[in-house]
Design a protein around this motif. Structure first.
Motif, PDB file in Angstrom:
ATOM      1  N   ASN A  37      56.913  -2.763  -2.874  1.00 19.40           N
ATOM      2  CA  ASN A  37      57.736  -2.569  -4.075  1.00 19.40           C
ATOM      3  C   ASN A  37      58.968  -1.739  -3.839  1.00 19.40           C
ATOM      4  O   ASN A  37      59.589  -1.280  -4.781  1.00 19.40           O
ATOM      5  CB  ASN A  37      56.899  -1.886  -5.165  1.00 19.40           C
ATOM      6  CG  ASN A  37      56.429  -0.512  -4.743  1.00 19.40           C
ATOM      7  OD1 ASN A  37      56.375  -0.224  -3.554  1.00 19.40           O
ATOM      8  ND2 ASN A  37      56.074   0.318  -5.718  1.00 19.40           N
ATOM      9  N   GLN A  40      61.858  -3.487  -5.251  1.00 14.68           N
ATOM     10  CA  GLN A  40      61.677  -3.804  -6.658  1.00 14.68           C
ATOM     11  C   GLN A  40      62.058  -2.640  -7.548  1.00 14.68           C
ATOM     12  O   GLN A  40      62.282  -2.808  -8.744  1.00 14.68           O
ATOM     13  CB  GLN A  40      60.215  -4.188  -6.930  1.00 14.68           C
ATOM     14  CG  GLN A  40      59.791  -5.502  -6.305  1.00 14.68           C
ATOM     15  CD  GLN A  40      60.343  -6.680  -7.068  1.00 14.68           C
ATOM     16  OE1 GLN A  40      60.865  -6.514  -8.154  1.00 14.68           O
ATOM     17  NE2 GLN A  40      60.254  -7.853  -6.482  1.00 14.68           N
ATOM     18  N   PHE A 427      53.915  -4.470 -12.746  1.00 16.53           N
ATOM     19  CA  PHE A 427      54.079  -4.873 -11.350  1.00 16.53           C
ATOM     20  C   PHE A 427      53.309  -3.947 -10.413  1.00 16.53           C
ATOM     21  O   PHE A 427      52.652  -4.402  -9.457  1.00 16.53           O
ATOM     22  CB  PHE A 427      55.559  -4.890 -10.981  1.00 16.53           C
ATOM     23  CG  PHE A 427      55.802  -5.137  -9.519  1.00 16.53           C
ATOM     24  CD1 PHE A 427      55.692  -6.413  -8.992  1.00 16.53           C
ATOM     25  CD2 PHE A 427      56.118  -4.090  -8.669  1.00 16.53           C
ATOM     26  CE1 PHE A 427      55.896  -6.642  -7.651  1.00 16.53           C
ATOM     27  CE2 PHE A 427      56.329  -4.311  -7.335  1.00 16.53           C
ATOM     28  CZ  PHE A 427      56.217  -5.595  -6.817  1.00 16.53           C
ATOM     29  N   GLN A 448      56.186 -10.060 -10.812  1.00 17.80           N
ATOM     30  CA  GLN A 448      57.529 -10.026 -10.222  1.00 17.80           C
ATOM     31  C   GLN A 448      58.548 -10.703 -11.128  1.00 17.80           C
ATOM     32  O   GLN A 448      59.656 -10.194 -11.334  1.00 17.80           O
ATOM     33  CB  GLN A 448      57.504 -10.710  -8.852  1.00 17.80           C
ATOM     34  CG  GLN A 448      56.848  -9.904  -7.755  1.00 17.80           C
ATOM     35  CD  GLN A 448      56.849 -10.669  -6.444  1.00 17.80           C
ATOM     36  OE1 GLN A 448      56.694 -11.883  -6.408  1.00 17.80           O
ATOM     37  NE2 GLN A 448      57.011  -9.943  -5.343  1.00 17.80           N
ATOM     38  N   GLN A 451      59.305  -8.598 -14.167  1.00 17.23           N
ATOM     39  CA  GLN A 451      60.112  -7.424 -13.810  1.00 17.23           C
ATOM     40  C   GLN A 451      61.580  -7.822 -13.616  1.00 17.23           C
ATOM     41  O   GLN A 451      62.494  -7.122 -14.073  1.00 17.23           O
ATOM     42  CB  GLN A 451      59.567  -6.783 -12.544  1.00 17.23           C
ATOM     43  CG  GLN A 451      60.265  -5.476 -12.179  1.00 17.23           C
ATOM     44  CD  GLN A 451      59.753  -4.923 -10.866  1.00 17.23           C
ATOM     45  OE1 GLN A 451      59.697  -5.645  -9.873  1.00 17.23           O
ATOM     46  NE2 GLN A 451      59.384  -3.647 -10.850  1.00 17.23           N
TER      47      GLN A 451
END
Length: 479
Positions: A37, A40, A427, A448, A451
């Motif tokens: 992540n 992310q 997530f 995903q 997000q």
């Protein structure tokens, strides 16, 4: 037994943060040591733009145009540049200057008319004109030159009303020029913030692509080590392809936004800008729309222009009515006759001539032309009054609608931020469940996607509120 332990150690290494230094797998661990992540997280360091998908074999890759040497541009500088370069500004400024010349045209009636004449006549001496309109029938051979002067004394207010109508229409043209400048500034604001929004969405797409590339690489490595199935690899690669498609779309949107901004700024071709947002505070909209409506009634140049048109129509109506009244003008002529042969031994002309007088034109009957023109002007005056009322009603509606849109856009920022927080949490939880094998790649892919959608909506919400603020300022003609 040792191989099973080695596999478990490798799995922990691939799905956990710390890296395990092993000589035989050092290159693999260095590549996979980052958590899934990292890219992310919106607060993480911005990654470099992700690479576009490889084109099919035999085809050259197609890249979007990227002009070099970006121009640093703030919103205020963009508005100033547009007011200087946009051709619409020049169009309405020239129209305003042309309207000002109509005042001079109407004022010309106040000044004397002076013109000269040169006349040479060859005639059958002593003959007469026997057919045609009523005139002096005598024909004499002569050559002469002279001046004729006429001066309006009074037409009982008709010329004054025509001048006043032209002056009011010139003011209306000036207000239309101001309204055009306001519209150009609004277009600049919209294009500027749309470009910033497209850039923010491109950053999100680049982060998303980098993150999904990392997931795809890691899942592929796990599959090669018999720790994940081929289905996981397929889902990871599908998510990566989806991110690449998103990146292509936002890159195209960003270039289109720059093209639109270049057009509004008056450039014939697309420019590359480095957009700088100087005002980062997001103030809430006013609490009531009633004051905004009153402000629009006082400040909107379109209302002022229509009011001038209505008042001009009133003066034109009076001018058309004044056609039924007499007009008085003074006349004068003077001249010299250097050549005039005698007729039957008599000289019909003196060497000089001159005369002065007053002429009064009294309209009596012309087929009801003047009454029809007066009635036509009166009806157009009433139409202009109704147009003014309709314009005010429409502007009031536009102000209220823009105010509601601004409130909604402002509230969307907080709601979208909550959406981002919850999607980040979802997530993290999905990723944790996937690491320990409690969920499938489907759940992680859905998290995903959610997000990414949340981050894009947050980037859009902030700039859409900026645009809503600009529209509200335009509707109220606020500085």
């Amino acid at each position: 037994m040792r191989s099973r332990i080695h596999g478990l150690v490798l799995a922990c290494t691939l799905l956990h943060v710390p890296a395990i230094a092993q000589e035989e797998s050092s290159s693999l661990l260095l590549r996979l040591s980052e958590p899934l992540n990292q890219a992310q997280n919106p607060s993480a360091e911005r990654p470099s733009p992700a690479q576009s998908p490889e084109p099919p074999a035999g085809q050259a890759p197609t890249t979007l145009p990227m002009p070099s040497t970006p121009m640093r541009l703030t919103l205020q500088a963009a508005e100033t540049l547009a007011l200087k370069n946009n051709p619409q500004i020049s169009v309405y400024r020239l129209l305003a200057l042309a309207s000002a010349q109509l005042i001079r045209e109407e004022k010309a009636a106040y000044y004397p008319n002076l013109y000269g004449s040169l006349t040479a006549v060859g005639a059958n001496q002593g003959s007469r004109i026997a057919a045609g309109a009523l005139n002096s029938p005598h024909l004499y051979e002569k050559a002469a030159g002279g001046l004729t002067l006429s001066q309006l004394i009074t037409d009982f207010g008709r010329t004054g009303n025509l001048v006043a109508a032209s002056a009011l229409r010139a003011r209306a043209a000036d207000m239309n020029s101001v309204a055009t400048a306001d519209q150009i500034k609004l277009a600049v604001d919209q294009a500027f913030y749309n470009a910033l929004q497209a850039f923010a969405e491109r950053v999100v797409a680049e982060q998303t692509t980098a993150a999904r590339q990392a997931v795809s690489d890691q899942v592929t490595t796990l599959f090669q080590n018999k720790l994940r199935s081929e289905l996981d690899v397929s889902f990871a690669n599908a998510n990566l392809a989806q991110a690449n498609l998103l990146l292509l779309d936002v890159q195209n949107n960003y270039q289109a936004a720059l093209s639109r901004l270049s057009l509004v700024l008056g450039f014939p071709d697309q420019q590359n800008f480095e957009l700088v947002e100087t005002d980062t505070t997001l103030n809430p909209p006013p609490a009531s729309a009633n004051e905004l409506v009153d402000e629009a009634y006082s400040n909107r140049p379109e209302i002022m222009a229509q009011d001038y048109e209505y008042r001009a129509a009133q003066h034109l109506q009076k001018a058309e009515r004044d056609l039924l009244l007499p007009s008085v003008e003074a006349l004068g002529v003077v001249g010299k006759i250097p050549f005039a042969p005698t007729a039957d031994g008599v000289q019909p002309f003196t060497s000089w001539y001159g005369a002065a007088g007053i002429n009064i034109d009294i309209p009596i009957f012309n087929g009801f032309l003047y009454p029809a023109r007066s009635k036509h002007a009166a009806l157009r005056t009433q139409a202009a009054q109704e147009q003014l009322r309709d314009l005010k009603d429409r502007i009031a509606d536009q102000v209220r609608t823009s105010w509601l849109n601004a409130i909604t856009a402002f509230n969307r920022i907080n709601v979208t931020q909550q959406f981002v927080d919850q999607s980040n949490l979802a997530f993290d939880l999905s990723q944790g469940r996937y690491k320990i094998g409690l969920s499938s790649i489907v759940e992680l892919s859905a998290a995903q996607l959610q997000q990414t959608q949340a981050q894009i909506q947050l980037a859009a919400a902030k700039y859409q509120y900026r645009i809503a603020q600009s529209v509200l300022r335009f509707e109220t003609a606020a500085p």
